[in-house]
Design an enzyme around this catalytic site. Structure first.
Site, PDB file in Angstrom:
ATOM      1  N   LYS A   1      15.449  22.245 -10.028  1.00  0.00           N
ATOM      2  CA  LYS A   1      15.024  20.897 -10.470  1.00  0.00           C
ATOM      3  C   LYS A   1      15.716  20.123 -10.943  1.00  0.00           C
ATOM      4  CE  LYS A   1      10.951  20.296 -10.281  1.00  0.00           C
ATOM      5  NZ  LYS A   1       9.419  19.754 -10.762  1.00  0.00           N
TER       6      LYS A   1
ATOM      7  N   SER B   1      14.314  22.234 -15.116  1.00  0.00           N
ATOM      8  CA  SER B   1      13.055  22.551 -15.239  1.00  0.00           C
ATOM      9  C   SER B   1      13.569  24.256 -15.972  1.00  0.00           C
ATOM     10  CB  SER B   1      12.206  23.027 -14.237  1.00  0.00           C
ATOM     11  OG  SER B   1      11.533  24.233 -14.216  1.00  0.00           O
TER      12      SER B   1
ATOM     13  N   HIS C   1       0.739  -1.231  -0.057  1.00  0.00           N
ATOM     14  CA  HIS C   1       0.028   0.104   0.258  1.00  0.00           C
ATOM     15  C   HIS C   1       0.964   1.296  -0.115  1.00  0.00           C
ATOM     16  CE1 HIS C   1      -3.399  -2.524   1.314  1.00  0.00           C
ATOM     17  NE2 HIS C   1      -2.423  -3.230   1.922  1.00  0.00           N
TER      18      HIS C   1
ATOM     19  N   GLU D   1       9.546   8.795 -16.385  1.00  0.00           N
ATOM     20  CA  GLU D   1       8.128   9.398 -16.796  1.00  0.00           C
ATOM     21  C   GLU D   1       7.836   9.110 -18.170  1.00  0.00           C
ATOM     22  OE1 GLU D   1       7.292  13.318 -14.296  1.00  0.00           O
ATOM     23  OE2 GLU D   1       9.342  13.351 -15.321  1.00  0.00           O
TER      24      GLU D   1
END
Ligand code: ARG
Length: 440
Positions: free
Chosen positions: A281, A275, A154, A288
């Site tokens: 970043k 970024s 979980h 992804e």
């Protein structure tokens, strides 16, 4: 330019020609198409449908086309209907009238079927090799970084495992994928050449000759099925989808682990991006993209399943749509496996953060209950007792192993000094059947 036209009195509309052509997609079958034709010519000579001299002319012509495509002297372009027309028309241009005999006892229906099977066979082997490279990357990374880490259910910290256990789970998945692709390869290994358009040919041909030359296990049994079977593409695309699902799950973990919240791993700069606005970043774009492209591979599988579902036997032009879907799914899965291997090779493991996450997560709570069971407490009662210990620890902001023996004994008279060794994170991993779990 077409291979037919005898029964037509006017040309197709230009937009129809563009709509109809598959050359921009099936150009990549040129090697398989020429290999199929070379085998077909040998079979035609063997069956006395061509003289040996004619056979030689055709073989030389086909080989020169292959050579010129490979050197870049012959570009696969022009207003041809497909790669089959392209090769055949160039052949006739080069060798003259004999070129017009190539298509004896053959149809584009069995021709495209044999091209695609040959292509699928070669590419399935490439997929299995890429899976092996990925497995090797996972094993190597796990071996050099076999540190303890939290295991999750979980997405909540659950029990102690090692990085080797975790990556080892993916190794199992990718090994199953290899088997699946291998099974598909075995099923598809049948030669459809010689089925003709759908019902064979009135010429006496020997399909064993092309079967042997093209290294198929056997000729197909039913001609109607031979020209209309696309199951092997669906099966491979199902396998690609499962591989992508595995890659996507791994990507999701890499994304989580590289976040500021986890900091379990650091991705190499080479597979991250920045970024445009936030200078601090570093984004895990490669992972992804793999996760994102999974949808695309599932989509290709469903597109082809849908294309095929209402088709009557045998060949229907709808089937031309198979290639774009198959090629895209194949390219995507091959790219994603390669990127994933490189990402795994270059990531660094932050062992200290993994260890700290174990300490903060009561990951030995189950083992405290197991300890009590070993002292004679029923498991359900032990579970209850440990629950109380956890409440106490949360209040005191301490880990279970940091409680004194006096504190622990207030929860159960069965708790003695030997509990500390029993619930030690490293020791836990060797107890019971835990030590039997395959790591690397
Ligand atoms: N380009 C076609 C395809 O990919 C080749 C087969 C054409 N057969 C035909 N009967 N028109 O399916």
């Amino acid at each position: 330019m077409k291979l037919w036209g005898g029964r037509f009195s006017s040309r197709a509309d230009e937009i129809m020609e563009q709509f109809n052509t598959s050359l921009p997609v099936d150009y990549r079958l040129y090697q398989e198409d020429i290999a199929g034709s070379l085998a077909h010519v040998t079979m035609l000579v063997y069956s006395d449908l061509l003289t040996p001299e004619e056979g030689e002319v055709l073989v030389e012509g086909l080989e020169s086309i292959l050579r010129d495509i490979e050197t870049g002297d012959l570009l696969i372009e022009g207003d041809y209907e497909d790669i089959h027309s392209f090769v055949e028309m160039h052949l006739t241009e080069r060798v003259g009238e004999t070129g017009k005999k190539l298509h004896t006892a053959r149809s584009r229906n069995d021709q495209v079927a044999v091209d695609m099977r040959l292509y699928a066979k070669n590419k399935a082997v490439e997929v299995m090799d890429s899976l092996q490279a990925l497995i090797d990357s996972l094993l190597a990374k796990a071996k050099t970084n076999n540190v303890i880490m939290p295991g999750y259910t979980h997405l909540q910290r659950a029990q102690v495992v090692t990085f080797g256990h975790h990556l080892g789970a993916y190794v199992q998945m990718f090994m199953r994928d290899q088997k699946r692709v291998g099974n598909a390869l075995e099923l598809l290994d049948e030669n459809p050449l010689g089925c003709g358009a759908l019902a064979g040919t009135t010429h006496t041909i020997d399909r064993n000759v092309t079967t042997e030359l093209l290294r198929f296990a056997k000729p197909v049994d039913n001609f109607l099925d031979g020209v209309s079977d696309r199951d092997y593409m669906l099966e491979l695309m199902s396998n690609f989808s499962i591989i992508m699902m595995h890659l996507s799950r791994l990507s999701e973990e890499l994304i989580l682990w590289s976040s500021q919240e986890f900091k379990f791993i650091t991705m190499a700069d080479a597979y991250s991006t920045g970024s445009s606005i936030m200078p601090q970043k570093k984004n895990p774009d490669a992972a992804e993209l793999i996760r994102g492209k999974t949808g695309r591979v599932y989509g290709s599988l469903f597109a082809l399943l849908t294309t095929l579902k209402g088709l009557p036997l045998t060949y229907n032009k709808d089937m031309q749509e198979d290639k774009e879907q198959f090629f895209d799914a194949l390219d995507t899965v091959l790219d994603c496996m390669e990127i994933m291997s490189k990402m795994i090779d270059t990531l660094t493991v932050n062992a200290d953060n993994m260890k700290a996450a174990i300490k903060a997560g009561f990951l030995n709570a189950t083992e405290v209950a197991d300890y009590l069971v070993s002292k004679g407490t029923a498991f359900r009662n032990a579970h209850e007792i440990v629950g109380k210990i956890i409440i106490h620890c949360e209040k005191e902001k301490k880990a279970i192993e940091d409680l004194t023996i006096q504190e622990l004994a207030t929860f159960s008279p069965d708790i003695a000094d030997d509990i500390y060794a029993y619930i030690d994170y490293e020791n836990i991993l060797t107890k019971g059947n835990k030590g039997l779990m395959k790591e690397i």
